[in-house]
Design a protein around this motif. Structure first.
Motif, PDB file in Angstrom:
ATOM      1  N   TYR A   6      60.501 -61.828  62.157  1.00  0.00           N
ATOM      2  CA  TYR A   6      59.328 -61.269  62.824  1.00  0.00           C
ATOM      3  C   TYR A   6      58.039 -61.651  62.116  1.00  0.00           C
ATOM      4  O   TYR A   6      57.985 -61.769  60.889  1.00  0.00           O
ATOM      5  CB  TYR A   6      59.483 -59.744  62.819  1.00  0.00           C
ATOM      6  CG  TYR A   6      58.312 -58.948  63.326  1.00  0.00           C
ATOM      7  CD1 TYR A   6      58.209 -58.622  64.677  1.00  0.00           C
ATOM      8  CD2 TYR A   6      57.331 -58.488  62.452  1.00  0.00           C
ATOM      9  CE1 TYR A   6      57.137 -57.857  65.142  1.00  0.00           C
ATOM     10  CE2 TYR A   6      56.259 -57.728  62.925  1.00  0.00           C
ATOM     11  CZ  TYR A   6      56.171 -57.420  64.268  1.00  0.00           C
ATOM     12  OH  TYR A   6      55.123 -56.674  64.729  1.00  0.00           O
ATOM     13  N   TRP A   7      57.014 -61.845  62.921  1.00  0.00           N
ATOM     14  CA  TRP A   7      55.632 -61.873  62.462  1.00  0.00           C
ATOM     15  C   TRP A   7      54.824 -61.140  63.523  1.00  0.00           C
ATOM     16  O   TRP A   7      55.198 -61.160  64.707  1.00  0.00           O
ATOM     17  CB  TRP A   7      55.144 -63.311  62.262  1.00  0.00           C
ATOM     18  CG  TRP A   7      53.949 -63.422  61.351  1.00  0.00           C
ATOM     19  CD1 TRP A   7      52.687 -63.830  61.692  1.00  0.00           C
ATOM     20  CD2 TRP A   7      53.901 -63.131  59.955  1.00  0.00           C
ATOM     21  NE1 TRP A   7      51.859 -63.808  60.598  1.00  0.00           N
ATOM     22  CE2 TRP A   7      52.583 -63.382  59.509  1.00  0.00           C
ATOM     23  CE3 TRP A   7      54.837 -62.674  59.027  1.00  0.00           C
ATOM     24  CZ2 TRP A   7      52.176 -63.194  58.196  1.00  0.00           C
ATOM     25  CZ3 TRP A   7      54.442 -62.480  57.718  1.00  0.00           C
ATOM     26  CH2 TRP A   7      53.127 -62.743  57.313  1.00  0.00           C
ATOM     27  N   THR A   9      52.885 -60.943  66.037  1.00  0.00           N
ATOM     28  CA  THR A   9      52.248 -61.583  67.187  1.00  0.00           C
ATOM     29  C   THR A   9      52.698 -60.835  68.440  1.00  0.00           C
ATOM     30  O   THR A   9      53.633 -60.028  68.387  1.00  0.00           O
ATOM     31  CB  THR A   9      52.674 -63.056  67.296  1.00  0.00           C
ATOM     32  OG1 THR A   9      54.050 -63.101  67.715  1.00  0.00           O
ATOM     33  CG2 THR A   9      52.520 -63.788  65.963  1.00  0.00           C
ATOM     34  N   PRO A  10      52.086 -61.109  69.592  1.00  0.00           N
ATOM     35  CA  PRO A  10      52.546 -60.435  70.808  1.00  0.00           C
ATOM     36  C   PRO A  10      54.036 -60.625  71.081  1.00  0.00           C
ATOM     37  O   PRO A  10      54.713 -59.678  71.499  1.00  0.00           O
ATOM     38  CB  PRO A  10      51.683 -61.069  71.904  1.00  0.00           C
ATOM     39  CG  PRO A  10      50.407 -61.420  71.208  1.00  0.00           C
ATOM     40  CD  PRO A  10      50.835 -61.873  69.838  1.00  0.00           C
ATOM     41  N   ASN A  11      54.561 -61.823  70.834  1.00  0.00           N
ATOM     42  CA  ASN A  11      55.984 -62.039  71.092  1.00  0.00           C
ATOM     43  C   ASN A  11      56.855 -61.210  70.165  1.00  0.00           C
ATOM     44  O   ASN A  11      57.902 -60.694  70.571  1.00  0.00           O
ATOM     45  CB  ASN A  11      56.323 -63.522  70.972  1.00  0.00           C
ATOM     46  CG  ASN A  11      55.804 -64.327  72.143  1.00  0.00           C
ATOM     47  OD1 ASN A  11      55.591 -63.790  73.228  1.00  0.00           O
ATOM     48  ND2 ASN A  11      55.586 -65.612  71.930  1.00  0.00           N
ATOM     49  N   LYS A  13      55.986 -58.340  68.836  1.00  0.00           N
ATOM     50  CA  LYS A  13      55.792 -56.916  69.133  1.00  0.00           C
ATOM     51  C   LYS A  13      56.561 -56.465  70.365  1.00  0.00           C
ATOM     52  O   LYS A  13      56.870 -55.276  70.504  1.00  0.00           O
ATOM     53  CB  LYS A  13      54.299 -56.635  69.270  1.00  0.00           C
ATOM     54  CG  LYS A  13      53.574 -56.765  67.933  1.00  0.00           C
ATOM     55  CD  LYS A  13      52.063 -56.642  68.065  1.00  0.00           C
ATOM     56  CE  LYS A  13      51.400 -56.864  66.714  1.00  0.00           C
ATOM     57  NZ  LYS A  13      49.933 -56.736  66.785  1.00  0.00           N
ATOM     58  N   ARG A  51      60.893 -70.981  66.552  1.00  0.00           N
ATOM     59  CA  ARG A  51      59.922 -69.965  66.937  1.00  0.00           C
ATOM     60  C   ARG A  51      60.534 -68.588  66.676  1.00  0.00           C
ATOM     61  O   ARG A  51      61.731 -68.388  66.834  1.00  0.00           O
ATOM     62  CB  ARG A  51      59.552 -70.065  68.417  1.00  0.00           C
ATOM     63  CG  ARG A  51      58.810 -71.347  68.821  1.00  0.00           C
ATOM     64  CD  ARG A  51      57.403 -71.366  68.274  1.00  0.00           C
ATOM     65  NE  ARG A  51      56.632 -72.470  68.818  1.00  0.00           N
ATOM     66  CZ  ARG A  51      56.556 -73.680  68.275  1.00  0.00           C
ATOM     67  NH1 ARG A  51      57.269 -73.956  67.183  1.00  0.00           N
ATOM     68  NH2 ARG A  51      55.799 -74.618  68.804  1.00  0.00           N
ATOM     69  N   GLY A 113      48.490 -67.518  75.622  1.00  0.00           N
ATOM     70  CA  GLY A 113      48.579 -68.176  74.329  1.00  0.00           C
ATOM     71  C   GLY A 113      47.669 -69.397  74.255  1.00  0.00           C
ATOM     72  O   GLY A 113      46.975 -69.615  73.250  1.00  0.00           O
ATOM     73  N   HIS A 117      44.429 -70.079  71.852  1.00  0.00           N
ATOM     74  CA  HIS A 117      44.359 -71.284  71.020  1.00  0.00           C
ATOM     75  C   HIS A 117      43.008 -71.976  71.171  1.00  0.00           C
ATOM     76  O   HIS A 117      42.329 -72.277  70.186  1.00  0.00           O
ATOM     77  CB  HIS A 117      45.486 -72.239  71.404  1.00  0.00           C
ATOM     78  CG  HIS A 117      45.366 -73.594  70.777  1.00  0.00           C
ATOM     79  ND1 HIS A 117      45.733 -73.849  69.472  1.00  0.00           N
ATOM     80  CD2 HIS A 117      44.895 -74.766  71.279  1.00  0.00           C
ATOM     81  CE1 HIS A 117      45.511 -75.121  69.199  1.00  0.00           C
ATOM     82  NE2 HIS A 117      45.000 -75.694  70.277  1.00  0.00           N
ATOM     83  N   TRP A 171      50.829 -58.797  75.247  1.00  0.00           N
ATOM     84  CA  TRP A 171      49.896 -59.896  75.499  1.00  0.00           C
ATOM     85  C   TRP A 171      48.588 -59.410  76.102  1.00  0.00           C
ATOM     86  O   TRP A 171      47.610 -60.173  76.169  1.00  0.00           O
ATOM     87  CB  TRP A 171      50.543 -60.935  76.400  1.00  0.00           C
ATOM     88  CG  TRP A 171      51.362 -61.909  75.608  1.00  0.00           C
ATOM     89  CD1 TRP A 171      52.722 -61.936  75.484  1.00  0.00           C
ATOM     90  CD2 TRP A 171      50.881 -63.004  74.819  1.00  0.00           C
ATOM     91  NE1 TRP A 171      53.105 -62.970  74.664  1.00  0.00           N
ATOM     92  CE2 TRP A 171      51.998 -63.644  74.242  1.00  0.00           C
ATOM     93  CE3 TRP A 171      49.606 -63.492  74.541  1.00  0.00           C
ATOM     94  CZ2 TRP A 171      51.885 -64.745  73.398  1.00  0.00           C
ATOM     95  CZ3 TRP A 171      49.481 -64.592  73.704  1.00  0.00           C
ATOM     96  CH2 TRP A 171      50.606 -65.213  73.149  1.00  0.00           C
TER      97      TRP A 171
END
Length: 241
Positions: A6-7, A9-11, A13, A51, A113, A117, A171
């Motif tokens: 995990y980090w 980011t929206p994905n 979370k 990812r 996303g 960016h 998101w």
């Protein structure tokens, strides 16, 4: 126990929100995507697409060896099936959920996303005005899709809160940075406020808030290494025998 690579980011979370909603026991394994942890050999064995998030369930349904799952939509389908929560199984409501989960994975996530960016990139790679306009407008279109969907129902798939809501919500938290005004979308905003108020959602969003971003404190050579690693990626070489 479920390990979550995990980090925040929206994905990522999406997964922690589900785990908090379902009351499952889990362990966070930080995967610093800015540093390039996702390209390690050990992680590539879990997700060849390098990812996050990835989960490893040490107590899969039916027993047996641990099972790993990558891609946030697949993870939510797996967890919903495991717990029998947030995914109705009668034919019609089941596929109401399925189509909106796939809508998020194929449309909302990728387009928002790209929006982020190009809006963050500025002029570092030349004039980005077309890309910013293109993806800001596309983000607006997607908020409109949700708004129109929600005008006559409390949740995306109908009367029940489901993984369709869980996957879409993270998101939308950054709507302002996406160049949007959610006050334009009153039905979406009603849904957004209702989901935001859920205690499990708040806990899921907070996971990893102390991980921080350290790139500004790094020496220039490390900043350059990370930039080369994260931008304009090309194919990794195939493993050697």
């Amino acid at each position: 126990m479920i390990d979550v690579y995990y980090w925040p980011t929206p994905n990522g979370k999406k997964v922690t929100i589900f785990l908090e909603e379902a009351g499952l026991e889990y362990k966070i394994i930080p995967l610093n995507i800015g540093r390039g942890d996702q390209f390690s050999e050990s992680f590539l064995r879990l997700n060849p697409n390098h990812r996050m998030p990835v989960i490893v369930d040490h107590e899969p349904p039916g027993g047996g060896e641990p099972i790993s799952v990558f891609e946030s939509a697949a993870i939510l389908f797996y967890l919903a099936e495991k717990t029998r929560k947030f995914w109705p199984q009668a034919l019609r409501p089941k596929y109401e959920v399925v189509q909106w989960v796939i809508w998020q994975a194929a449309n909302q996530g990728p387009k928002l996303g790209e929006n982020g960016h190009f809006r963050r990139l500025g002029d570092k790679q030349g004039d980005q005005s077309y890309a910013v306009r293109r993806f800001t407008d596309e983000a607006n279109r997607l908020y409109g899709v949700l708004n129109n969907r929600l005008y006559d129902r409390p949740y995306i798939a109908g009367d029940e809160y489901t993984i369709a809501d869980i996957i879409s919500f993270p998101w939308t938290v950054g709507w302002e940075a996406q160049g949007q005004d959610i006050n334009e979308f009153k039905y979406f905003k009603r849904w957004f406020d209702a989901v935001s108020a859920r205690p499990a959602v708040q806990r899921g969003l907070a996971v990893g808030k102390d991980f921080g971003a350290d790139s500004g404190d790094l020496p220039p050579e490390e900043q350059e290494r990370r930039a080369k690693l994260l931008f304009n990626q090309r194919a990794l070489p195939a493993p050697t025998a």
